[in-house]
Design a protein around this motif. Structure first.
Motif, short mmCIF file in Angstrom:
data_model
loop_
_atom_site.label_atom_id
_atom_site.label_comp_id
_atom_site.label_asym_id
_atom_site.label_seq_id
_atom_site.Cartn_x
_atom_site.Cartn_y
_atom_site.Cartn_z
N PHE B 112 103.17 153.16 23.26
CA PHE B 112 101.78 152.92 23.62
C PHE B 112 100.83 153.30 22.49
N ALA B 116 98.56 150.39 21.21
CA ALA B 116 97.31 150.33 21.94
C ALA B 116 96.30 151.37 21.47
N LEU B 117 96.72 152.62 21.37
CA LEU B 117 95.78 153.65 20.91
C LEU B 117 95.36 153.36 19.47
N PHE B 120 92.79 150.76 19.48
CA PHE B 120 91.51 151.30 19.98
C PHE B 120 90.77 152.04 18.86
N SER B 163 106.74 146.61 25.69
CA SER B 163 105.78 145.68 26.29
C SER B 163 104.48 146.33 26.77
N PRO B 164 104.54 147.46 27.46
CA PRO B 164 103.27 148.00 27.98
C PRO B 164 102.21 148.23 26.90
N PHE B 167 100.86 144.75 26.06
CA PHE B 167 99.96 144.30 27.13
C PHE B 167 98.60 145.00 26.98
N ALA B 168 98.65 146.31 26.76
CA ALA B 168 97.43 147.10 26.67
C ALA B 168 96.56 146.64 25.49
N ARG B 170 96.53 143.65 24.18
CA ARG B 170 95.95 142.34 24.53
C ARG B 170 94.74 142.53 25.45
N SER B 171 94.88 143.42 26.42
CA SER B 171 93.77 143.71 27.33
C SER B 171 92.57 144.22 26.55
N LEU B 172 92.82 145.15 25.65
CA LEU B 172 91.75 145.69 24.81
C LEU B 172 91.04 144.57 24.05
N PHE C 108 90.58 156.93 26.37
CA PHE C 108 91.58 155.86 26.31
C PHE C 108 92.95 156.41 26.69
N PRO C 164 93.45 148.50 29.90
CA PRO C 164 94.73 148.58 29.16
C PRO C 164 95.82 149.34 29.94
N ALA C 168 99.29 147.72 31.22
CA ALA C 168 100.55 148.36 30.85
C ALA C 168 101.40 148.63 32.09
N SER C 171 102.94 145.39 33.21
CA SER C 171 104.04 145.06 32.32
C SER C 171 105.29 145.86 32.67
#
Lengths: 247, 247, 247, 247
Positions: B112, B116-117, B120, B163-164, B167-168, B170-172, C108, C164, C168, C171
């Motif tokens: 993650f 994702a972080l 961000f 994946s998570p 996904f995160a 992409r959401s961001l 986040f 996000p 996640a 997912s």
């Protein structure tokens, strides 16, 4: 301008997106314009030819197999040796927006037949040519592109005679991408999400910023960018919208 | 080569996509390369500079706010007057693929945090610069691009620590597109679906056709095509895959 | 009431959905309630026990592996012979909605850790028990359910620290469905799209019709309906919203 | 059995899903079965009536507006005072799977007309009855359900005459959900993803586990669960597949 090495065919070339795509693809190809009536393609053809490009229009009704077949035969007669580099289905579709109980099954059929049946017939006419072109080592992979809309991705109230045809066209393009991608044809579905800046929409959305409508020329650049992708690196779907659009 | 009018920053520039994007964007911009260690950016920077472009690398860990902040300050010192034309997050992410019960929460966090972080923190550092650039009438709208993967769209077995995060991310990118699009920043998410052709993958998929891996240079062309879109006509998401890919 | 043959564990049982699910599942199972503090589960446990059901609460922080492990050990001690029929992750998640540049990386992380890391840790604790239950021929297939939200499907402006984590979690649930479905565990993701009718939301949306908020009891019925599906006929994802919701 | 308070109409009641749904809904309603020929509905009607329920069949071709209108008039004559509690469109659709260039436009039309035009005509006939039923305080909200398939969500190779109709039907159901949800009609789209266990499929997939086909009775339970949802808590879309299905 140098003689063109290949041909691009565009169905649906009223003012706006279709004309802009035709002009862009005319930078490298002879372009064949299909529309129901000469009035729809004549000015675009003239503009391209006047600018030193090469364009010719044929009247064709995409919902009529014989009519489309005939137009492709005319194309082959006109350019007997040239590969078909791109086939672009840009037919707008009949747009009905009414309360569901005021719609009728004929409108549903018409909505479907313009968007989906037309795309099917056009694809069946174009694909044999595009397959042949694969072996002729064109500058860019032979491309079959479909112009989609927001309505291809979600159904809204009162859209029962518009969205289903757009969904169906998107489905068709996905099946074709999976079936003919490995054979070398680049199939894409381009989702135009927002109002396009044309003569017709000039007065619309007066309170929005001046540049809040989609530019047909910029759409054409995006089609061209996808067409240039080598087959190692293809896109099936892309969304296109103005910066202010809510989605 | 002419002096550059603006800067592009790319995080994640190992060999492959990141290097190819950097080289492409170097055609118009000074490029700033971020990577955890100099070893990751040095050869790309040298290659760009040797070819007459302008590149500089800074060591930064995208998961560490202070580290990223520091790198952006270095960038500003180095190019004090130039607008930031593009910020590209191309960090690969920790890839764990194991039976779920053999994974642990630390791997989940790492997966993650890289994808994702990191995205961000990078976005928070870049957006103030991109907003400022909007008013500086750049050649192309200031862009914030994220490299995604198939795993950003669907979860598969044993992908619970990979994946998570995707996904995160992409959401961001979608939230940012909706929040900063109207302010003039072009936010895109580019889904790379398939094996990329790099030194590392040279020996892989020996039975597939030679051109069945994605070309980093062609990916870079697609990033460039999106970057060139005017703000009337933007793309948020695009998929990229080789013609033989099953999907 | 007859002695229960199996156990259901629910994480996140504040008033509203969690309590309603617990009461519904208590019709067939002993229910174990997990929440950070006894205050969150005590009234629901009492209500179930007073009505002749069987409920017990354990304090656990889903973001803390040791804490969750400990709660599952307590559960096993309390019900040493009984299979785990259902594990439901209903932890709401930290909700931050602010302009992106006012958010920080700690928010986040927190958003992610509540929604996604918590789900990961809970799933790792529950799955070994659920796998064991598969062989014990339970009345219904052992189920692992996750409560999702609209924010799991699309990102909106200012949602960068909420969506996000929800993406996640979705997912994760999809990967788990694909990995453990064939082994006999029913994994579902239930998307609650709209305002839930709880004490907290009583005064909200005063101008909307009285029945325009989602009923926690009806949500619980939907969870129960999915739990009853035989493994020939499972659902991974379902959306739940009030009839007046725009979407 | 007690006299029924309301009516359910099901279009498409061959052996399998349609028959199972009819039997389930007969527990509370008089059921009206629509099929092209009596042979398709007679055995199901007999089975329901023999078990003490109430069923009647009418021949109707869902692609023919007059035919469907006529069947609904027969229904009204037969049950003049009773509200219509549920209308279920379960018509399978013409299934063509062939290389695209071997398909023809007539197959495309047929594929579309069975799945999408039929659904449109059925919905137009049913909705006025369902709207009237809203005011008659039925046990459960009047429901309009559509049976979808995997092919409604993604197009595959050689599916060009099947998927588009299913996409279109899904689109229609979404528009109707958004248009008539606020008016009190529960519209759902149920995606059946996998092989259904019927007489016809008995011999298929011999190497798979015995319970790897979808149970029609369990599908019917899922339809029933959705039908029972109060309007505070509705589902538009749900997927249904066997535990061993790859997706």
């Amino acid at each position: 301008m140098a003689a063109k090495q290949a041909v691009a065919v565009i169905a649906g070339v009223g003012p706006g997106t279709g004309a802009a795509i035709a002009k862009k693809f005319a930078s490298l190809y002879d372009v064949v314009l299909l529309a129901r009536t000469p009035a729809s393609y004549e000015s675009t053809a003239k503009e391209i030819n006047d600018a030193g490009g090469s364009a010719i229009g044929f009247s064709a009704d995409v919902q009529d197999e014989a009519s489309v077949k005939n137009a492709f035969e005319e194309m082959t007669k006109k350019f007997p040796e040239k590969p078909l580099a791109a086939a672009i289905f840009n037919v707008g579709g009949a747009f009905y927006r009414k309360p569901f109980l005021e719609l009728d099954s004929q409108m549903f059929k018409t909505g479907f037949e313009t968007s989906a049946l037309g795309a099917f017939i056009f694809a069946q006419a174009a694909i044999p040519h595009l397959l042949k072109a694969v072996d002729q080592s064109p500058a860019h992979p032979p491309s079959l592109f479909f112009t989609g809309a927001t309505a291809a991705l979600k159904g809204g109230p009162q859209m029962e005679c518009f969205s289903p045809g757009k969904f169906a066209q998107r489905s068709l393009s996905q099946s074709l991408a999976k079936e003919f991608g490995p054979a070398g044809i680049h199939v894409s579905h381009l989702v135009v999400d927002g109002l396009i800046d044309t003569k017709k929409t000039k007065g619309w959305m007066k309170d929005a910023p001046e540049d809040s409508k989609i530019s047909p020329d910029a759409i054409a650049e995006t089609y061209w960018a996808l067409h240039q992708q080598p087959r190692t690196t293809w896109t099936w779907e892309i969304d296109i919208r103005p910066y202010v659009e809510k989605w």
